[in-house]
Design a protein around this motif. Structure first.
Motif, PDB file in Angstrom:
ATOM      1  N   HIS A 115       0.912  -1.323   0.091  1.00 23.85           N
ATOM      2  CA  HIS A 115       0.061   0.145  -0.042  1.00 23.85           C
ATOM      3  C   HIS A 115       0.814   1.182  -0.107  1.00 23.85           C
ATOM      4  CE1 HIS A 115      -3.729   2.327   0.735  1.00 23.85           C
ATOM      5  NE2 HIS A 115      -3.027   2.925   1.600  1.00 23.85           N
ATOM      6  N   GLY A 116       0.532   2.145  -0.883  1.00 20.61           N
ATOM      7  CA  GLY A 116       1.335   3.391  -0.836  1.00 20.61           C
ATOM      8  C   GLY A 116       2.425   3.376  -1.850  1.00 20.61           C
ATOM      9  N   GLY A 117       2.736   2.155  -2.384  1.00 21.74           N
ATOM     10  CA  GLY A 117       3.771   2.231  -3.461  1.00 21.74           C
ATOM     11  C   GLY A 117       4.881   1.554  -2.823  1.00 21.74           C
ATOM     12  N   ARG A 146       4.299  -4.060  -6.260  1.00 23.82           N
ATOM     13  CA  ARG A 146       4.290  -2.753  -5.826  1.00 23.82           C
ATOM     14  C   ARG A 146       2.922  -2.319  -6.436  1.00 23.82           C
ATOM     15  NH1 ARG A 146       8.870   1.581  -5.903  1.00 23.82           N
ATOM     16  NH2 ARG A 146      10.034  -0.079  -5.405  1.00 23.82           N
ATOM     17  N   GLU A 147       2.357  -1.538  -5.567  1.00 21.68           N
ATOM     18  CA  GLU A 147       1.153  -0.749  -5.996  1.00 21.68           C
ATOM     19  C   GLU A 147       1.602   0.077  -7.212  1.00 21.68           C
ATOM     20  OE1 GLU A 147      -2.423   0.696  -3.366  1.00 21.68           O
ATOM     21  OE2 GLU A 147      -0.844   2.171  -3.521  1.00 21.68           O
ATOM     22  N   LYS A 149       1.821   3.275  -9.424  1.00 16.72           N
ATOM     23  CA  LYS A 149       1.879   4.800  -9.175  1.00 16.72           C
ATOM     24  C   LYS A 149       0.586   5.456  -9.393  1.00 16.72           C
ATOM     25  CE  LYS A 149       6.979   5.049  -9.971  1.00 16.72           C
ATOM     26  NZ  LYS A 149       8.028   5.420 -10.765  1.00 16.72           N
ATOM     27  N   THR A 152      -1.280   5.108  -6.298  1.00 12.81           N
ATOM     28  CA  THR A 152      -0.832   5.627  -5.208  1.00 12.81           C
ATOM     29  C   THR A 152      -0.769   7.155  -5.396  1.00 12.81           C
ATOM     30  OG1 THR A 152       0.825   3.975  -5.033  1.00 12.81           O
ATOM     31  CG2 THR A 152       1.415   6.075  -3.877  1.00 12.81           C
ATOM     32  N   SER A 153      -0.769   7.719  -6.730  1.00 13.30           N
ATOM     33  CA  SER A 153      -1.003   9.314  -7.006  1.00 13.30           C
ATOM     34  C   SER A 153      -2.186   9.542  -6.808  1.00 13.30           C
ATOM     35  CB  SER A 153      -0.429   9.539  -8.503  1.00 13.30           C
ATOM     36  OG  SER A 153       0.838   9.327  -8.639  1.00 13.30           O
ATOM     37  N   ARG A 155      -4.452   8.704  -4.669  1.00 12.97           N
ATOM     38  CA  ARG A 155      -4.744   8.785  -3.368  1.00 12.97           C
ATOM     39  C   ARG A 155      -4.219  10.234  -2.564  1.00 12.97           C
ATOM     40  NH1 ARG A 155      -2.893   3.607  -2.174  1.00 12.97           N
ATOM     41  NH2 ARG A 155      -4.721   2.024  -2.762  1.00 12.97           N
ATOM     42  N   GLY A 156      -3.115  10.390  -3.313  1.00  3.45           N
ATOM     43  CA  GLY A 156      -2.326  11.616  -2.702  1.00  3.45           C
ATOM     44  C   GLY A 156      -3.023  12.879  -2.859  1.00  3.45           C
TER      45      GLY A 156
END
Length: 156
Positions: A115-117, A146-147, A149, A152-153, A155-156
């Motif tokens: 989670h989160g990369g 790996r999650e 990008k 992850t992006s 969510r950011g």
């Protein structure tokens, strides 16, 4: 067309590198937690002393852990096989079998760790057995997870 466990098993068995290496995928479970693969030792898959060629035994274990993980985690993760180790214990003859298992619980733990990369390197183990159930080789495969990008992006 959606890939089903049955279609993938058939496709992997007919895939030229497996087909000509005597490797047959017997099944992927419907929930992508289990796979069974066989190696038929014959004139094309044996070594100089007429036992299973080590390269064929390694090839029969190559993509299956990563495929089980990939199908359980889905499209939001990058998953690939990074390295393998094999310990040969006894000459392999006839039909050899490897069983691969990635439980739902283990896949969930991997998803959480990625989670989160975050980069996750996870080792999986199996054995290759002969018709009598004797262990011919012990195998370890490392899988990279790996999650993606984009996830992850977002969510950011």
């Amino acid at each position: 067309m959606r890939i089903t466990p049955r279609r993938l098993a058939l496709g992997m068995s007919l895939w030229i590198p497996n087909l000509f290496s005597g490797i047959r995928v017997r099944r992927f479970s419907e929930d992508w937690t289990h796979a069974t693969v066989e190696l038929h030792v014959n004139v094309f898959t044996r070594n100089y002393v007429k036992t299973a060629f080590g390269g064929s035994m390694s090839a029969m274990t190559d993509p299956y852990f990563f495929m089980l993980v990939m199908h359980q985690l889905g499209r939001d993760h990058v998953v690939w096989d990074t390295r393998g180790e094999i310990e040969f214990l006894k000459p392999g003859r006839g039909v050899l079998t490897a069983e691969f298992e990635v439980s739902r619980e283990r896949a969930a733990q991997i998803r959480e760790r990625a989670h989160g990369g975050a980069k996750v390197l996870e080792w999986f183990e199996t054995v290759i057995t002969d018709r009598d159930g004797d262990v011919v080789a012990k195998v370890r495969r490392e899988v990279y997870i790996r999650e993606k990008k984009r996830v992850t992006s977002a969510r950011g």
